[in-house]
Design an enzyme around this catalytic site. Structure first.
Site, PDB file in Angstrom:
ATOM      1  N   LEU A 105       0.864  -1.189   0.000  1.00 15.46           N
ATOM      2  CA  LEU A 105       0.000   0.000   0.000  1.00 15.46           C
ATOM      3  C   LEU A 105       0.893   1.229   0.000  1.00 15.46           C
ATOM      4  O   LEU A 105       1.696   1.404   0.917  1.00 15.46           O
ATOM      5  CB  LEU A 105      -0.809  -0.037   1.302  1.00 15.46           C
ATOM      6  CG  LEU A 105      -2.127   0.716   1.389  1.00 15.46           C
ATOM      7  CD1 LEU A 105      -3.132   0.173   0.384  1.00 15.46           C
ATOM      8  CD2 LEU A 105      -2.693   0.565   2.800  1.00 15.46           C
ATOM      9  N   HIS A 106       0.772   2.066  -1.038  1.00  9.81           N
ATOM     10  CA  HIS A 106       1.605   3.271  -1.020  1.00  9.81           C
ATOM     11  C   HIS A 106       1.059   4.433  -1.835  1.00  9.81           C
ATOM     12  O   HIS A 106       1.666   5.491  -1.872  1.00  9.81           O
ATOM     13  CB  HIS A 106       3.024   2.949  -1.507  1.00  9.81           C
ATOM     14  CG  HIS A 106       3.089   2.749  -2.998  1.00  9.81           C
ATOM     15  ND1 HIS A 106       2.659   1.610  -3.608  1.00  9.81           N
ATOM     16  CD2 HIS A 106       3.491   3.574  -3.997  1.00  9.81           C
ATOM     17  CE1 HIS A 106       2.809   1.717  -4.916  1.00  9.81           C
ATOM     18  NE2 HIS A 106       3.314   2.915  -5.183  1.00  9.81           N
TER      19      HIS A 106
END
Ligand code: UD1
Length: 358
Positions: A208-209
């Protein structure tokens, strides 16, 4: 022929590796690696060069982090100087990061032909910096190397000359299969996560980024709420991107103790984990495709994707970003048999006409 092969951020390194390897087989081609320095931490950069057997870059531009304007400008200034001295015959850019845009603009203004690998992808979402990078790069590129049919269609719709568009499959998938071979040859005990993997049995793998998912507290919390619920069914392995780590600390985001947060992983260690995951949850572009190639169920934590083939025929599902939509997609994927998952044509790491693996 002098080729400049540009890479700057983590998702670029797996794309330049197969191109660099193949270039070594052509005696009349000199291929120089230009690393812009957009990613610079050992685990975001050098660890990937090590896994891929890439040599030290010929030029490292030290752009570092910063606002988009600052980062792009630094790369442009440094790359222009190199082009002035070396006068490459062609510049190859890959993907959709700021380095891709910066170096393609510099080269084109110096009348150096630009080849874009992974051209034509479109999310049609101009709130994504990557979409702007993709559009600008394709607007000025001379050669378009495309991974899926939607890319060909988009480029034709945008009026690109048909004879400059090449549907070639996917260098990132070439790298993936190459790395799987390396894993098969290595001793499993060399992987730091081997014990954890064994103990968990079935597990999920998450990355997740995206700024839209982690930069706003409210958006990040909605996703984490769903993740913590999912973790009651499946333990979750979560290598944390530096941007995301900052936001976890800033907002005091709490994860269940069945979510295993880790430092960013080198490519092979990460693959060792996700290739056997029950499901992958991600907002990465690359993982949507890599999971499709290995037929691993994938939930994409976004509202859209520029890689529609992974949804149309592959194992990928758009899960959205609300707690409800993510949980609903998770239930759906757990009920899947996977019988209808298909792999897009040419995502097989084979050279044209079946001449062995790349
Ligand atoms: C960039 C790409 C994105 C890609 C992602 C993969 C753009 C616009 N975005 O986003 O498309 O999916 O890389 O990782 O090009 N940082 C470090 N160490 C590093 C690199 C970054 O700590 O080696 C931190 C910095 O504090 C920085 C933040 O991470 O501010 C974000 O890095 P940045 O390169 O700006 O964007 P990414 O989110 O990594």
């Amino acid at each position: 022929m002098l080729v400049h092969l540009v890479a700057g951020a983590r998702p670029n390194f797996m794309k330049i590796a197969p191109i660099y390897r193949i270039a070594q087989q052509y005696p009349n081609v000199t291929c120089r690696i230009i690393h812009t320095g957009q990613h610079y931490d050992y685990e975001m950069s050098q660890a990937f060069f090590d896994d891929f057997g890439l040599p030290e870059p010929d030029h490292f531009l030290h752009s570092g982090s910063g606002s988009h304007a600052k980062q792009t400008a630094k790369i442009m200034i440094a790359f222009e100087a190199i082009c002035e001295t070396e006068k490459p015959d062609v510049v190859i850019v890959v993907g959709d990061v700021n380095s891709t845009l910066a170096c393609s603009v510099v080269a084109k203004k110096m009348l150096i032909p630009v080849a874009h690998v992974e051209a034509g992808l479109r999310s049609f979402d101009l709130t994504m910096p990557e979409e702007i990078n993709r559009m600008v790069t394709d607007a000025i590129s001379d050669y378009f190397f495309v991974t899926e049919d939607s890319g060909v269609k988009n480029l034709k719709n945008e009026g690109k000359p048909h004879d400059r568009i090449f549907l070639v499959g996917h260098v990132m998938i070439d790298n993936l299969f190459h790395q799987i071979e390396q894993i098969k040859r290595s001793n499993a005990s060399l992987f730091a996560s081997q014990q954890l993997k064994k103990r968990m049995g079935a597990y999920a793998f998450m990355t997740l980024h995206r700024p839209s998912n982690v930069d706003k507290k409210e958006n990040f919390e909605k996703i984490v709420h769903a993740i913590n619920i999912i973790s009651t069914d499946l333990e979750i392995v979560f290598p944390v991107h530096p941007r995301t780590r900052k936001m976890i600390d800033r907002y005091g985001i709490q994860f269940s103790d069945r979510v295993h947060l880790m430092e960013p992983l080198p490519f092979r260690e990460s693959l060792f984990l996700w290739k056997d995951a029950r499901v992958v949850l991600t907002d990465s572009g690359g993982l949507q495709e890599e999971t499709t190639a290995l037929k691993i169920p994938c939930l994409t934590l976004r509202q859209n994707t520029e890689r529609p083939i992974t949804i149309e025929i592959g194992s990928n599902k758009l899960a959205g970003t609300s707690s409800h939509s993510i949980l609903e997609a998770f239930q759906r994927v757990m009920g899947d048999t996977g019988d209808d998952y298909q792999v897009p044509s040419m995502w097989d790491a084979r050279r044209p006409n079946g001449y062995g693996r790349c």
